[in-house]
Write an enzyme that holds these catalytic residues in place. Structure first.
Site, mmCIF file in Angstrom:
data_model
loop_
_atom_site.group_PDB
_atom_site.id
_atom_site.type_symbol
_atom_site.label_atom_id
_atom_site.label_comp_id
_atom_site.label_asym_id
_atom_site.label_seq_id
_atom_site.Cartn_x
_atom_site.Cartn_y
_atom_site.Cartn_z
ATOM 1 N N GLY A 9 28.910 50.524 35.337
ATOM 2 C CA GLY A 9 29.634 51.762 35.640
ATOM 3 C C GLY A 9 29.509 52.729 34.478
ATOM 4 O O GLY A 9 30.424 53.476 34.163
ATOM 5 N N GLY A 12 30.283 56.645 35.102
ATOM 6 C CA GLY A 12 31.526 57.084 35.759
ATOM 7 C C GLY A 12 32.414 57.801 34.757
ATOM 8 O O GLY A 12 32.000 58.118 33.636
ATOM 9 N N GLN A 13 33.671 58.047 35.161
ATOM 10 C CA GLN A 13 34.559 58.837 34.293
ATOM 11 C C GLN A 13 34.750 58.172 32.937
ATOM 12 O O GLN A 13 34.629 58.834 31.895
ATOM 13 C CB GLN A 13 35.940 59.009 34.955
ATOM 14 C CG GLN A 13 36.911 59.810 34.080
ATOM 15 C CD GLN A 13 38.345 59.830 34.581
ATOM 16 O OE1 GLN A 13 38.787 58.920 35.292
ATOM 17 N NE2 GLN A 13 39.088 60.855 34.194
ATOM 18 N N ILE A 52 26.204 45.898 41.822
ATOM 19 C CA ILE A 52 27.100 44.972 41.118
ATOM 20 C C ILE A 52 27.293 43.668 41.896
ATOM 21 O O ILE A 52 27.712 42.656 41.336
ATOM 22 C CB ILE A 52 28.436 45.656 40.809
ATOM 23 C CG1 ILE A 52 29.129 44.977 39.613
ATOM 24 C CG2 ILE A 52 29.327 45.737 42.046
ATOM 25 C CD1 ILE A 52 28.365 45.096 38.312
ATOM 26 N N TYR A 139 42.573 49.196 46.449
ATOM 27 C CA TYR A 139 42.218 49.309 45.027
ATOM 28 C C TYR A 139 43.242 48.545 44.184
ATOM 29 O O TYR A 139 42.872 47.731 43.343
ATOM 30 C CB TYR A 139 42.188 50.775 44.652
ATOM 31 C CG TYR A 139 42.055 51.126 43.201
ATOM 32 C CD1 TYR A 139 43.069 51.827 42.544
ATOM 33 C CD2 TYR A 139 40.907 50.819 42.480
ATOM 34 C CE1 TYR A 139 42.942 52.203 41.211
ATOM 35 C CE2 TYR A 139 40.773 51.199 41.147
ATOM 36 C CZ TYR A 139 41.793 51.884 40.528
ATOM 37 O OH TYR A 139 41.668 52.259 39.209
ATOM 38 N N LYS A 143 42.950 45.105 41.912
ATOM 39 C CA LYS A 143 43.274 45.131 40.476
ATOM 40 C C LYS A 143 44.289 44.029 40.120
ATOM 41 O O LYS A 143 44.119 43.312 39.142
ATOM 42 C CB LYS A 143 43.781 46.511 40.064
ATOM 43 C CG LYS A 143 42.686 47.570 40.036
ATOM 44 C CD LYS A 143 41.570 47.227 39.036
ATOM 45 C CE LYS A 143 40.528 48.318 38.936
ATOM 46 N NZ LYS A 143 39.449 48.022 37.954
ATOM 47 N N ILE A 169 43.530 58.787 33.829
ATOM 48 C CA ILE A 169 42.778 59.241 32.666
ATOM 49 C C ILE A 169 42.310 60.680 32.890
ATOM 50 O O ILE A 169 41.733 61.010 33.929
ATOM 51 C CB ILE A 169 41.566 58.326 32.380
ATOM 52 C CG1 ILE A 169 42.035 56.874 32.160
ATOM 53 C CG2 ILE A 169 40.776 58.841 31.167
ATOM 54 C CD1 ILE A 169 43.007 56.644 31.009
HETATM 55 C C1 VAH Z 1 42.823 56.463 40.526
HETATM 56 N N1 VAH Z 1 41.989 57.316 38.426
HETATM 57 O O1 VAH Z 1 43.368 57.541 40.662
HETATM 58 C C2 VAH Z 1 42.360 56.085 39.125
HETATM 59 C C3 VAH Z 1 43.455 55.407 38.344
HETATM 60 C C4 VAH Z 1 45.880 55.314 37.791
HETATM 61 C C5 VAH Z 1 44.830 56.033 38.559
HETATM 62 O O2 VAH Z 1 43.477 54.053 38.560
HETATM 63 O O3 VAH Z 1 42.603 55.708 41.456
#
Ligand code: VAH
Length: 316
Positions: A9, A12-13, A52, A139, A143, A169
């Site tokens: 990655g 990416g950001q 990946i 997501y 995590k 971020i």
């Molecule tokens: C999102 N930038 O918005 C990510 C991050 C806490 C937010 O995990 O999904």
């Protein structure tokens, strides 16, 4: 932290800022940037491409470069994840398991980011380090599952995998893409370009946020910390700032005129499911985490850098 280093990655950001920082610290010849479809023109360094979920190609890269450390950043984020939960599980969990299996087999050190999205509506709004975690996005599910998988690989196989829970971020090098916290970046992009921004969350929406230089510092600091300092093998809360969308808009308007309107969409419910702030005293006590950017310092730095970026893009 041993080289050679693989960054997945890498474009990416986070990766687009972490990769050059690692090149500066460890030498370009010791950093391998792994991309997929987003490799920028003229990237200055060693670059490879791989899916990946392609274990054999990843394994061949580990052997080709004698990789010793992996920063595994590949992830589908919260908003995009809700558009394709199956792919999100496959990429986020399948990818992480590939990396952890390779780390086990080749004795590699691994960094992997968790996030405040691992928390959910039943988490206290001032989230402690150890708390209930029932995320409402795929997501977030990947995590919190990933945190447990990392802890398992540490306990079962002794894999030195280290993790922090990133807040939202804020950065200027890459445009926002696929995240819920993206409003905190898009407000700068649209505000500077058109002096207007239609925010997809309401003005009072408040989540933990961090400026990218602090994020990169915390990411490298945890990996360079002596192993006996790392006492949490799920993931450390990594905090810095916490402010509302309106507070951000007000701070930006001290520098440039931006007319911000609010039109909450489906991402409002995701942001509302996250804590407003979180306690990161364990990271500060165990391995010396500290942040340095305040809201005002971050806003002026973002505006300054984006103005330079946009004028360079305009002049070609
Ligand atoms: C999102 N930038 O918005 C990510 C991050 C806490 C937010 O995990 O999904």
């Amino acid at each position: 932290m041993d080289t050679k280093i693989l960054v997945t990655g890498a474009f990416g950001q986070i990766g687009s800022e972490l990769t050059p920082e690692l090149q500066k610290k460890y030498g370009k010849e010791n950093v391998i940037a792994l991309g997929h479809k987003n490799i920028p023109e003229g990237f200055d360094g060693i670059v490879e491409t791989a899916e990946i979920n392609d274990f054999e190609t990843l394994k061949a890269l580990i052997e080709k470069y004698q990789i010793k450390t992996i920063f595994h950043l590949v992830s589908i984020l919260s908003a995009n994840g809700e558009k394709n939960p199956d792919l999100t599980w496959k990429v986020n969990m399948g990818g992480l398991k590939n990396i952890l299996d390779l780390a086990r087999d080749y004795h590699l050190q691994v960094f992997w980011p968790s996030t405040i999205a691992a928390f959910g509506p039943s988490t206290p709004k001032e989230a402690p380090q150890h708390t209930i975690m029932q995320p409402t996005t795929m997501y977030g599910v990947t995590k919190v599952s990933g945190e447990l998988l990392c802890n398992y690989y540490f306990l079962k196989y002794g894999v030195d995998v280290r993790s922090v829970r990133y807040p939202g971020i804020i950065s200027w090098k890459t445009p926002p893409e696929g995240g819920t916290s993206d409003y905190s970046v898009a407000i700068f992009y649209d505000g500077i370009k058109s002096e207007k921004y239609e925010c997809f969350v309401g003005p009072e929406t408040t989540i933990p946020l961090m400026y990218i230089p602090d994020c990169i510092k915390g990411t490298i600091d945890i990996m360079e910390a002596p192993i006996d300092k790392i006492k949490i093998r799920t993931s450390y809360n990594l905090g810095a700032l916490s402010f509302s969308a309106k507070e951000l808009s007000d701070e930006i308007n001290k520098h440039i005129k931006v007319e911000v309107t609010y039109k909450p969409d489906a991402r409002q419910a995701i942001a509302d499911s996250w804590p407003k702030s979180f306690n990161d005293s364990d990271a500060r006590a165990d391995w010396g985490w500290s942040h340095s950017y305040t809201l005002d310092k971050m806003v002026s730095d973002m505006i300054e850098n984006l103005k330079i970026k946009f004028s360079q893009e305009k002049n070609g």
